[in-house]
Write an enzyme that holds these catalytic residues in place. Structure first.
Site, PDB file in Angstrom:
ATOM      1  N   GLY A 123       0.819  -1.203   0.000  1.00  0.00           N
ATOM      2  CA  GLY A 123       0.000   0.000   0.000  1.00  0.00           C
ATOM      3  C   GLY A 123       0.852   1.251   0.000  1.00  0.00           C
ATOM      4  O   GLY A 123       1.685   1.442   0.887  1.00  0.00           O
ATOM      5  N   GLY A 124       0.644   2.088  -1.000  1.00  0.00           N
ATOM      6  CA  GLY A 124       1.445   3.299  -1.139  1.00  0.00           C
ATOM      7  C   GLY A 124       0.647   4.560  -0.931  1.00  0.00           C
ATOM      8  O   GLY A 124       0.723   5.504  -1.740  1.00  0.00           O
ATOM      9  N   SER A 125      -0.136   4.598   0.157  1.00  0.00           N
ATOM     10  CA  SER A 125      -0.885   5.814   0.468  1.00  0.00           C
ATOM     11  C   SER A 125      -0.473   6.312   1.845  1.00  0.00           C
ATOM     12  O   SER A 125       0.625   6.019   2.317  1.00  0.00           O
ATOM     13  CB  SER A 125      -2.393   5.540   0.388  1.00  0.00           C
ATOM     14  OG  SER A 125      -3.121   6.746   0.346  1.00  0.00           O
TER      15      SER A 125
ATOM     16  N   ILE B 136      -1.031   5.909   5.220  1.00  0.00           N
ATOM     17  CA  ILE B 136      -0.521   5.089   6.313  1.00  0.00           C
ATOM     18  C   ILE B 136       0.783   4.420   5.923  1.00  0.00           C
ATOM     19  O   ILE B 136       1.782   4.468   6.650  1.00  0.00           O
ATOM     20  CB  ILE B 136      -1.576   4.050   6.746  1.00  0.00           C
ATOM     21  CG1 ILE B 136      -2.795   4.755   7.349  1.00  0.00           C
ATOM     22  CG2 ILE B 136      -0.982   3.065   7.749  1.00  0.00           C
ATOM     23  CD1 ILE B 136      -3.967   3.828   7.631  1.00  0.00           C
TER      24      ILE B 136
ATOM     25  N   GLU C  72       2.926  -0.883  -4.392  1.00  0.00           N
ATOM     26  CA  GLU C  72       1.650  -0.231  -4.680  1.00  0.00           C
ATOM     27  C   GLU C  72       1.093  -0.745  -6.004  1.00  0.00           C
ATOM     28  O   GLU C  72       1.774  -0.706  -7.035  1.00  0.00           O
ATOM     29  CB  GLU C  72       1.826   1.289  -4.732  1.00  0.00           C
ATOM     30  CG  GLU C  72       0.664   2.065  -5.310  1.00  0.00           C
ATOM     31  CD  GLU C  72      -0.659   1.818  -4.595  1.00  0.00           C
ATOM     32  OE1 GLU C  72      -1.668   1.681  -5.302  1.00  0.00           O
ATOM     33  OE2 GLU C  72      -0.666   1.740  -3.346  1.00  0.00           O
TER      34      GLU C  72
ATOM     35  N   ASP D 184     -15.534   8.004  10.980  1.00  0.00           N
ATOM     36  CA  ASP D 184     -15.078   7.144   9.887  1.00  0.00           C
ATOM     37  C   ASP D 184     -16.149   6.212   9.338  1.00  0.00           C
ATOM     38  O   ASP D 184     -16.089   5.813   8.175  1.00  0.00           O
ATOM     39  CB  ASP D 184     -13.892   6.293  10.350  1.00  0.00           C
ATOM     40  CG  ASP D 184     -12.652   7.117  10.630  1.00  0.00           C
ATOM     41  OD1 ASP D 184     -12.726   8.350  10.500  1.00  0.00           O
ATOM     42  OD2 ASP D 184     -11.615   6.530  10.970  1.00  0.00           O
TER      43      ASP D 184
ATOM     44  N   HIS E  72       7.135  37.673   7.276  1.00  0.00           N
ATOM     45  CA  HIS E  72       8.412  37.146   6.787  1.00  0.00           C
ATOM     46  C   HIS E  72       9.319  36.865   7.990  1.00  0.00           C
ATOM     47  O   HIS E  72       9.343  37.658   8.933  1.00  0.00           O
ATOM     48  CB  HIS E  72       9.087  38.172   5.877  1.00  0.00           C
ATOM     49  CG  HIS E  72      10.483  37.762   5.460  1.00  0.00           C
ATOM     50  ND1 HIS E  72      10.725  36.876   4.450  1.00  0.00           N
ATOM     51  CD2 HIS E  72      11.696  38.131   5.966  1.00  0.00           C
ATOM     52  CE1 HIS E  72      12.030  36.711   4.325  1.00  0.00           C
ATOM     53  NE2 HIS E  72      12.647  37.460   5.239  1.00  0.00           N
TER      54      HIS E  72
END
Length: 452
Positions: A175-177, A179, A198, A302, A435
């Site tokens: 899984g490449g998201s 989490i 992924e 959720d 700044h």
């Protein structure tokens, strides 16, 4: 049977706050929690993971000491101390939530698993409780894909890896998201070899390709192996470790983290006894006011599929409380979604990406600026990433923005606030920011808007 004015199932982000508001309004409330008070954020999500991220960042910065003229010597990781620190952050917050709830007047706290008997009655153990208003705040858990052999190997999820008190020799992440990538960089900085696998063509698929590719470069620069666009054909466990068979290759690691998504905790509530409708993925269907298909039952957090973040869960509480107690007409559809990916540097995001805006039919203006041209980033020695803003050419309203760069999770709020105010981008362009900050570059970025 015990009767109350309201029942709240789940003590995650939205539940305790709603209990307090209802209690302050003189209503009797029962809050039911089956395991840990505080929900995902406190126990297996934001708090322990960001505590671990902070330790990983400290190690990374210490190794870079020479870049700042600071001599640090050999940097070593005491993973037991790292894990203990994260655990204390969790347990302190967990006990704080429970003590807060138990101290509320007119609020009864029960522990155990609640199941519906009908639309107004629930059973917890041997007890029955009833109320005309029921609020579901049951959260979610890791979704485990049906990969052949996966159930036969000792894999980790976000819930179990936050308690790990050792550094894996080689952590393979499915899984490449959000989490998966946070744990990938974290454990690489702790000293593990890390491989991310992924299935999709790009990491964090919801993001624009330029952002996704920049995230990939950041991770690969730290020695993380990233494999995208590959199918996962199977998993096995042998003497060499855990082997993941991919399309055309395989990777073997000492540990496996499954981070392929989330699923709602709605499958064991007895919702079939109520008439509450679920979508195809098991999420509770809700209207714009967060009420379910059954009057008197609401879903927050959720489990309703309307946001997978702590801040959206809290906003669910705010919407429900405002409508029920303050005579307002708040809607989920009015919410402008912002979120962050907590790799280093972090990604702060709000609204639409460029591709999403074009797909929605907007005539788009876009501007970007590399962090190498942001003074604050140069001064901190953290110049990876870039800033990006997307504007509707006709209305001159900001559609979305992203900062993949130092302070991005904070600096994105300037754009978020402008979008919530409903003003044109000219208002932000003519602001006079402080700044040196990252936020001061927004007016400059906006001056560079061009057709996509």
């Amino acid at each position: 049977m015990k009767t109350f004015d309201a029942i709240i199932i789940g003590a995650g982000q939205a539940g305790p706050s709603l209990a307090e508001r209802l209690s302050q309004a003189g209503q009797t409330v029962c809050v039911v929690e089956r395991k840990f008070f505080g929900g995902t954020c406190v126990n297996t999500g934001c708090m322990p993971t960001k505590a671990l991220v902070a330790s990983a960042y400290a190690a990374h910065l210490a190794r870079r000491g020479a870049d700042f003229g600071v001599v640090t010597g050999d940097v070593r990781i005491d993973m037991k101390a790292v894990a203990a620190r994260a655990h204390k952050v969790t347990t302190d917050a967990r006990s704080g939530v429970e003590n807060w709830l138990r101290g509320m007047k007119t609020v009864t706290v029960m522990t155990g698993h609640a199941r519906f008997q009908n639309a107004t009655t629930l059973q917890i153990g041997d007890e029955l409780i009833s109320a005309p208003k029921i609020f579901l705040n049951v959260g979610g858990r890791a979704s485990v894909p049906p990969v052949p052999g996966l159930t036969d190997v000792p894999y980790l999820t976000n819930s179990s890896i936050v308690t790990l008190d050792r550094v894996p020799e080689h952590l393979v992440i499915l899984g490449g998201s959000y989490i998966g990538l946070e744990f990938a960089q974290m454990y690489r900085r702790f000293g593990a070899q890390v491989t991310v696998v992924e299935k999709g063509a790009h990491l964090v698929a919801r993001e624009d390709v330029d952002i996704s590719e920049a995230i990939r470069r950041i991770l690969e620069d730290e020695g993380i192996s990233v494999r995208t666009g590959v199918d996962i054909n199977g998993v096995s466990h042998g003497g060499d470790g855990i082997t993941v068979r991919l399309s055309g290759s395989e990777v073997t690691g000492s540990d496996l983290l499954v981070a392929t998504g989330r699923r709602p905790n709605t499958d064991d509530l007895g919702l079939d006894q109520t008439g509450v409708k679920l979508d195809a993925r098991g999420y509770i269907e809700v209207g714009d006011d967060l009420q379910t298909s059954v009057p008197g039952i609401w879903a927050m957090g959720d489990c309703n599929g309307r946001g997978a973040f702590t801040h959206t869960a809290f906003n669910d509480f705010e919407i429900i409380a405002a409508n029920l107690l303050d005579g307002e007409n708040r809607k989920v559809s009015d919410r402008i979604l912002g979120y962050a990916l907590y790799i280093d540097p972090p990604l702060g995001r709000v609204g639409m990406g460029e591709a999403e805006a074009e797909k929605a039919g907007h005539r788009v203006l876009v501007s970007t600026r590399p962090m190498t041209r942001v003074g604050r980033a140069v001064e901190k020695g953290e110049t990876k990433g870039f800033m990006k803003v997307v504007v509707d050419a006709d209305s001159r309203k900001i559609l979305g923005a992203a900062i993949l760069g130092t302070g991005g999770d904070e600096a994105i709020h300037g754009v978020l606030d402008m979008m919530n105010a409903g003003v044109t981008f000219d208002v932000l362009q003519w602001a006079v920011p402080i700044h040196p900050t990252v936020s001061e570059l927004w007016p400059t970025v906006l001056k560079g808007l061009k057709p996509a």
